[in-house]
Design a protein around this motif. Structure first.
Motif, PDB file in Angstrom:
ATOM      1  N   LEU A 190       0.807  -1.218   0.000  1.00 35.28           N
ATOM      2  CA  LEU A 190       0.000   0.000   0.000  1.00 35.28           C
ATOM      3  C   LEU A 190       0.841   1.270   0.000  1.00 35.28           C
ATOM      4  O   LEU A 190       0.292   2.371   0.022  1.00 35.28           O
ATOM      5  N   ALA A 191       2.152   1.137  -0.005  1.00 36.94           N
ATOM      6  CA  ALA A 191       3.012   2.319  -0.101  1.00 36.94           C
ATOM      7  C   ALA A 191       2.712   3.039  -1.409  1.00 36.94           C
ATOM      8  O   ALA A 191       2.574   2.422  -2.459  1.00 36.94           O
ATOM      9  N   VAL A 238       6.370   6.194  11.113  1.00 34.34           N
ATOM     10  CA  VAL A 238       5.279   7.046  11.597  1.00 34.34           C
ATOM     11  C   VAL A 238       5.332   7.090  13.126  1.00 34.34           C
ATOM     12  O   VAL A 238       5.741   6.122  13.773  1.00 34.34           O
ATOM     13  N   PRO A 239       4.925   8.228  13.705  1.00 33.94           N
ATOM     14  CA  PRO A 239       4.929   8.316  15.173  1.00 33.94           C
ATOM     15  C   PRO A 239       3.990   7.286  15.788  1.00 33.94           C
ATOM     16  O   PRO A 239       2.910   7.006  15.250  1.00 33.94           O
ATOM     17  N   VAL A 240       4.409   6.723  16.910  1.00 36.11           N
ATOM     18  CA  VAL A 240       3.578   5.757  17.618  1.00 36.11           C
ATOM     19  C   VAL A 240       2.437   6.490  18.323  1.00 36.11           C
ATOM     20  O   VAL A 240       2.657   7.506  18.993  1.00 36.11           O
ATOM     21  N   LYS A 241       1.222   5.994  18.179  1.00 42.54           N
ATOM     22  CA  LYS A 241       0.054   6.618  18.805  1.00 42.54           C
ATOM     23  C   LYS A 241      -0.292   5.969  20.138  1.00 42.54           C
ATOM     24  O   LYS A 241      -0.789   6.626  21.048  1.00 42.54           O
ATOM     25  N   GLU A 292       3.603   6.636   5.926  1.00 42.87           N
ATOM     26  CA  GLU A 292       2.160   6.755   5.682  1.00 42.87           C
ATOM     27  C   GLU A 292       1.412   5.808   6.620  1.00 42.87           C
ATOM     28  O   GLU A 292       1.793   4.634   6.757  1.00 42.87           O
ATOM     29  N   GLU A 293       0.352   6.314   7.234  1.00 44.31           N
ATOM     30  CA  GLU A 293      -0.433   5.482   8.147  1.00 44.31           C
ATOM     31  C   GLU A 293      -1.012   4.262   7.436  1.00 44.31           C
ATOM     32  O   GLU A 293      -1.208   3.211   8.046  1.00 44.31           O
ATOM     33  N   THR A 294      -1.272   4.395   6.154  1.00 49.45           N
ATOM     34  CA  THR A 294      -1.863   3.279   5.401  1.00 49.45           C
ATOM     35  C   THR A 294      -0.824   2.285   4.889  1.00 49.45           C
ATOM     36  O   THR A 294      -1.186   1.275   4.276  1.00 49.45           O
ATOM     37  N   ASN A 295       0.445   2.559   5.146  1.00 47.18           N
ATOM     38  CA  ASN A 295       1.524   1.715   4.616  1.00 47.18           C
ATOM     39  C   ASN A 295       1.736   0.500   5.521  1.00 47.18           C
ATOM     40  O   ASN A 295       2.811   0.277   6.075  1.00 47.18           O
ATOM     41  N   ALA A 331       8.690   1.701  12.576  1.00 50.25           N
ATOM     42  CA  ALA A 331       9.470   1.594  11.341  1.00 50.25           C
ATOM     43  C   ALA A 331       8.648   0.965  10.223  1.00 50.25           C
ATOM     44  O   ALA A 331       7.877   0.024  10.437  1.00 50.25           O
ATOM     45  N   GLN A 332       8.836   1.504   9.022  1.00 47.80           N
ATOM     46  CA  GLN A 332       8.232   0.964   7.818  1.00 47.80           C
ATOM     47  C   GLN A 332       9.335   0.752   6.782  1.00 47.80           C
ATOM     48  O   GLN A 332      10.514   0.812   7.083  1.00 47.80           O
ATOM     49  N   THR A 333       8.936   0.453   5.587  1.00 46.63           N
ATOM     50  CA  THR A 333       9.800   0.565   4.414  1.00 46.63           C
ATOM     51  C   THR A 333       9.028   1.402   3.408  1.00 46.63           C
ATOM     52  O   THR A 333       7.800   1.491   3.506  1.00 46.63           O
TER      53      THR A 333
END
Length: 228
Positions: A108-109, A131-134, A203-206, A158-160
């Protein structure tokens, strides 16, 4: 920009006996969505898929249907993600100075995120999308007892994509082999070698498609993008 896609896993948490990237979301295999994002990202010029040879016929069939215009190379995967990326680095064209590494399961990136990371890595040694941790995070011991509550203002998920200077990453991987380090992402190798890694807003959706529930969420997100 050169893009390596680790795609050699089976997906035990998905409960399937084959490469989970062959599972479908909205009538397209997971890996197809990842490749379509790479195709649409103007900064990406070369794609390497790191996978097991048993999956190559399926992946080649997917590529034939997608009709990508960018060159795609198949690279032999290892028994771990770390080994797979090591193999991918050795297979990069000699002209590659920077590389992005993006998990095939993060289908989804967006092309915008790939482009942002590609642009940013030209000005630093290493970076990760994050993304920041909520949620409030708890550190728990082996008995399930909370030991501490870190300040979430300093926590990022962490993402990619993750981006790196190719020569430095090769050196860090070689050191990892020498010292038998086991890490879950390439940024951790940089950290162990004392090299700074920067954050690029992700991205939150990633999300990483890992469980059957993630497939349903991924389908919802893709449908939402069509309707936006």
């Amino acid at each position: 920009m050169y893009l390596l896609i680790p795609a050699a896993g089976i997906g035990k948490r998905m409960g399937c006996d084959r490469n989970k990237l062959l599972l479908e979301v909205r009538s397209q295999p997971i890996i197809a969505w990842t490749l379509l994002a790479a195709q649409a990202a103007s900064e990406i010029s070369w794609i390497g898929i790191i996978s097991q040879p048993t999956d190559w016929p399926d992946f080649k069939s997917i590529l034939a249907n997608l009709q990508l215009t960018k060159p795609v190379e198949f690279i032999l995967g290892g028994s771990t993600r770390q080994e797979s990326v090591y193999n991918g680095l050795q297979a990069l064209p000699t002209a590659a100075e920077q590389v992005l590494i993006h998990d095939g399961a993060r289908c989804l990136a967006t092309p915008d995120l790939l482009n942002s990371c590609a642009q940013a890595i030209r000005h630093c040694s290493g970076l990760i999308a994050a993304v920041p941790v909520k949620d409030t995070i708890k550190v728990v011991d082996e008995n399930g007892i909370i030991q501490s509550t870190p300040d979430r203002r300093n926590l990022w998920a962490a993402q990619t994509p993750q981006g790196f200077n190719v020569e430095l990453l090769k050196q860090c991987h070689a050191e990892g082999v020498r010292q038998a380090w086991e890490v879950t992402d390439d940024a951790a190798l940089f950290e162990k070698c004392g090299i700074e890694v920067q954050i690029v807003e992700g991205e939150e959706t990633n999300l990483k498609v890992t469980t059957p529930q993630d497939l349903a969420i991924a389908e919802f997100i893709l449908n939402s993008r069509d309707n936006s």
